[in-house]
Design a protein around this motif. Structure first.
Motif, PDB file in Angstrom:
ATOM      1  N   HIS A 217       0.947  -1.177  -0.299  1.00  0.00           N
ATOM      2  CA  HIS A 217       0.056   0.449   0.274  1.00  0.00           C
ATOM      3  C   HIS A 217       0.908   1.059  -0.187  1.00  0.00           C
ATOM      4  O   HIS A 217       1.934   1.173   0.649  1.00  0.00           O
ATOM      5  N   VAL A 218       0.410   2.311  -1.326  1.00  0.00           N
ATOM      6  CA  VAL A 218       0.816   3.397  -0.948  1.00  0.00           C
ATOM      7  C   VAL A 218      -0.429   4.276  -1.043  1.00  0.00           C
ATOM      8  O   VAL A 218      -1.180   4.451  -1.461  1.00  0.00           O
ATOM      9  N   LEU A 243       6.698   5.722 -10.913  1.00  0.00           N
ATOM     10  CA  LEU A 243       5.490   5.924 -10.168  1.00  0.00           C
ATOM     11  C   LEU A 243       3.780   5.141 -10.572  1.00  0.00           C
ATOM     12  O   LEU A 243       2.946   5.604 -10.543  1.00  0.00           O
ATOM     13  N   LYS A 244       4.191   4.820 -11.880  1.00  0.00           N
ATOM     14  CA  LYS A 244       2.707   3.834 -12.757  1.00  0.00           C
ATOM     15  C   LYS A 244       2.683   2.933 -11.620  1.00  0.00           C
ATOM     16  O   LYS A 244       1.815   2.455 -11.895  1.00  0.00           O
ATOM     17  N   TRP A 249      -0.512   0.736  -6.143  1.00  0.00           N
ATOM     18  CA  TRP A 249      -0.836   0.877  -5.341  1.00  0.00           C
ATOM     19  C   TRP A 249      -1.982   1.070  -4.048  1.00  0.00           C
ATOM     20  O   TRP A 249      -1.769   1.176  -2.641  1.00  0.00           O
ATOM     21  N   THR A 250      -2.692   2.286  -4.458  1.00  0.00           N
ATOM     22  CA  THR A 250      -3.038   3.282  -3.290  1.00  0.00           C
ATOM     23  C   THR A 250      -4.617   3.089  -2.995  1.00  0.00           C
ATOM     24  O   THR A 250      -4.536   3.606  -2.377  1.00  0.00           O
ATOM     25  N   ARG A 251      -4.665   2.037  -3.500  1.00  0.00           N
ATOM     26  CA  ARG A 251      -5.809   1.572  -3.258  1.00  0.00           C
ATOM     27  C   ARG A 251      -5.751   0.780  -1.894  1.00  0.00           C
ATOM     28  O   ARG A 251      -4.944   0.035  -1.650  1.00  0.00           O
ATOM     29  N   ASP A 262       4.038  -1.568   3.932  1.00  0.00           N
ATOM     30  CA  ASP A 262       3.516  -0.444   4.000  1.00  0.00           C
ATOM     31  C   ASP A 262       4.633   1.359   3.241  1.00  0.00           C
ATOM     32  O   ASP A 262       5.370   0.726   3.945  1.00  0.00           O
ATOM     33  N   VAL A 263       4.373   1.731   2.353  1.00  0.00           N
ATOM     34  CA  VAL A 263       5.944   2.297   1.662  1.00  0.00           C
ATOM     35  C   VAL A 263       5.114   3.821   1.343  1.00  0.00           C
ATOM     36  O   VAL A 263       4.196   3.837   1.345  1.00  0.00           O
ATOM     37  N   ARG A 264       6.018   4.073   1.952  1.00  0.00           N
ATOM     38  CA  ARG A 264       5.764   5.528   2.974  1.00  0.00           C
ATOM     39  C   ARG A 264       7.658   6.821   2.351  1.00  0.00           C
ATOM     40  O   ARG A 264       8.620   6.004   1.973  1.00  0.00           O
TER      41      ARG A 264
END
Length: 446
Positions: A217-218, A243-244, A249-251, A262-264
């Motif tokens: 997730h992002v 970026l694509k 992964w934003t859902r 968890d990508v931060r």
């Protein structure tokens, strides 16, 4: 002509190859390494589940099998032979020892148990004998990995996979057994800058989203770009590709897999918390100033992690008696010619690889880098006229010192033992022997 190459990783073996080719074979190259195994970061830095990259070893193997090249393992500069002795034994020496240690975060709590250098963790799962007895507490549920380069992504991926997924790799058996007990459920991958400045490749990023055992997730707000970052994404294929992938992964995570990555972005560590060991990580929200430098915003958050893996870059370490730039962490040089503090070239001394230019580029970058160094070395020797010839032979010196150098044929015995171990365990093509005593026994038949 006799030349010593110190280090048998890609830089060292590309240097040996260049010496043979550029001298038309009129050379004897001794490749010295403190380990009994060749190939350096190809063996001990490339992630074990990246088998295609590890296949570079097959190319490097051909260099070691050339009649003009000799491998001398378990020979360490500063312990078994001095710089002065090397220069007495060879017409020239090329230092190719790479960048072996992590850079520091420079925050309070960095030395707490549970705060781990990425090199230590990578060495452990790659079977480096120096890391065989390292113990990492995988009973914690949350881990933070600081850094957004390929090494950081490798660490996250190994932590996220199950032991069964890694069983077909060459990971040592004791590491597989430790990973099988892991209780890690949430892995935070943390970058000080934004997604446009992340250093990982698109291929590495995409692999994180294909794991059977972990969701990823992002936060959408972390992917918002300023004008400069948007321009970079449009002009740089890797950044645009990253970026694509990240936008996919934003859902919100569905919670259907046992682990979460968890990508931060836009977070800088300010303190690793805890008394006896790591109990948390304090982070400050960041932004870029007008000059592209990271600045803190005064907004903080704390993650309840029990382990922090620091992956913010590598640096080289000094070699005994050899000039060293303590700020750039390289051996000072001009085109691979080692220079002293006055800028004068030190006759017979050369450098290639990361210790020459810093930890930049890919494995193949070392080939052109080594070729430049070797061209200058051969030009210097050709112009030296009646130069003094070596007065000693390295094998006589080592024998008198009681140093049992590992030959290439003995390394092949170790290689065969690892292949046989994999067969006996029902695992993949090979399983690494990761302990000094086992490696020595395999080499010497004891």
């Amino acid at each position: 002509m006799r030349v010593a190459v110190i280090g048998s990783g890609p830089a060292g073996l590309y240097a040996a190859e260049a010496l043979v080719k550029q001298s038309d074979g009129d050379v004897q190259v001794d490749v010295l390494d403190r380990l009994p195994t060749p190939y350096g970061l190809v063996r001990y830095g490339v992630a074990p589940d990246h088998k295609s990259i590890k296949s570079i070893a097959r190319y490097l193997q051909r260099v070691l099998e050339h009649p003009a090249v000799r491998f001398l393992g378990c020979v360490e500069l500063g312990r078994d032979v001095t710089r002065r002795e090397l220069l007495e034994c060879y017409d020239a020496v090329i230092y190719c020892t790479g960048a072996m240690v992590d850079r520091q975060l420079g925050v309070p709590g960095e030395d707490l148990p549970g705060s781990v250098a990425a090199t230590d963790f990578v060495n452990w799962y790659c079977g480096h004998p120096d890391a065989a007895d390292h113990v990492f507490d995988l009973s914690v549920e949350e881990v933070a990995v600081i850094g957004v380069g390929n090494v950081a992504v490798d660490v996250v991926r190994i932590l996220a996979k199950t032991a069964d997924e890694l069983r077909e790799t060459d990971i040592p058996q004791h590491v597989i057994e430790a990973l099988a007990t892991s209780k890690v459920r949430r892995i935070h991958l943390i970058g000080r800058r934004g997604p446009a400045q992340a250093k990982f490749t698109t291929k590495e990023a995409r692999e994180l989203g294909e794991l059977d055992n972990a969701e990823i997730h992002v936060r959408p707000e972390d992917l918002e770009l300023d004008a400069a970052s948007a321009e970079l994404a449009a002009s740089d294929r890797r950044v645009g590709g990253n970026l694509k992938v990240l936008r996919g992964w934003t859902r919100p995570p569905e919670g259907v897999k046992p682990r979460l990555i968890d990508v931060r972005f836009w977070l800088a560590p300010t303190e690793i918390l805890g008394t006896e060991r790591v109990e948390g990580l304090r982070l400050e929200r960041t932004a870029l100033d007008d000059n592209g430098r990271v600045r803190g915003t005064g907004t903080f958050e704390t993650l309840p992690v029990g382990m922090v893996v620091r992956s913010v870059g590598y640096k080289s370490v000094p070699l005994e008696g050899v000039p060293f730039d303590e700020r750039a962490y390289v051996i000072p040089n001009e085109g691979g010619r080692v220079i002293d503090a006055s800028g004068a070239h030190l006759p017979g001394e050369y450098v290639a690889g990361w210790i020459k230019r810093g930890p930049t580029g890919v494995v193949g970058t070392n080939k052109s880098d080594a070729a430049e160094t070797v061209a200058n070395l051969l030009a210097d020797l050709a112009g030296a006229g009646d130069r003094p010839r070596p007065q000693r032979r390295i094998e006589e010196l080592l024998e008198a010192r009681g140093c049992r150098a590992v030959t290439y044929d003995q390394w092949l015995k170790l290689d065969a033992a690892e292949i046989e171990l994999a067969r006996s365990l029902g695992r993949g093509e090979r399983v690494k022997l990761g302990r000094w005593e086992d490696m020595r026994a395999a080499c010497h038949g004891g």
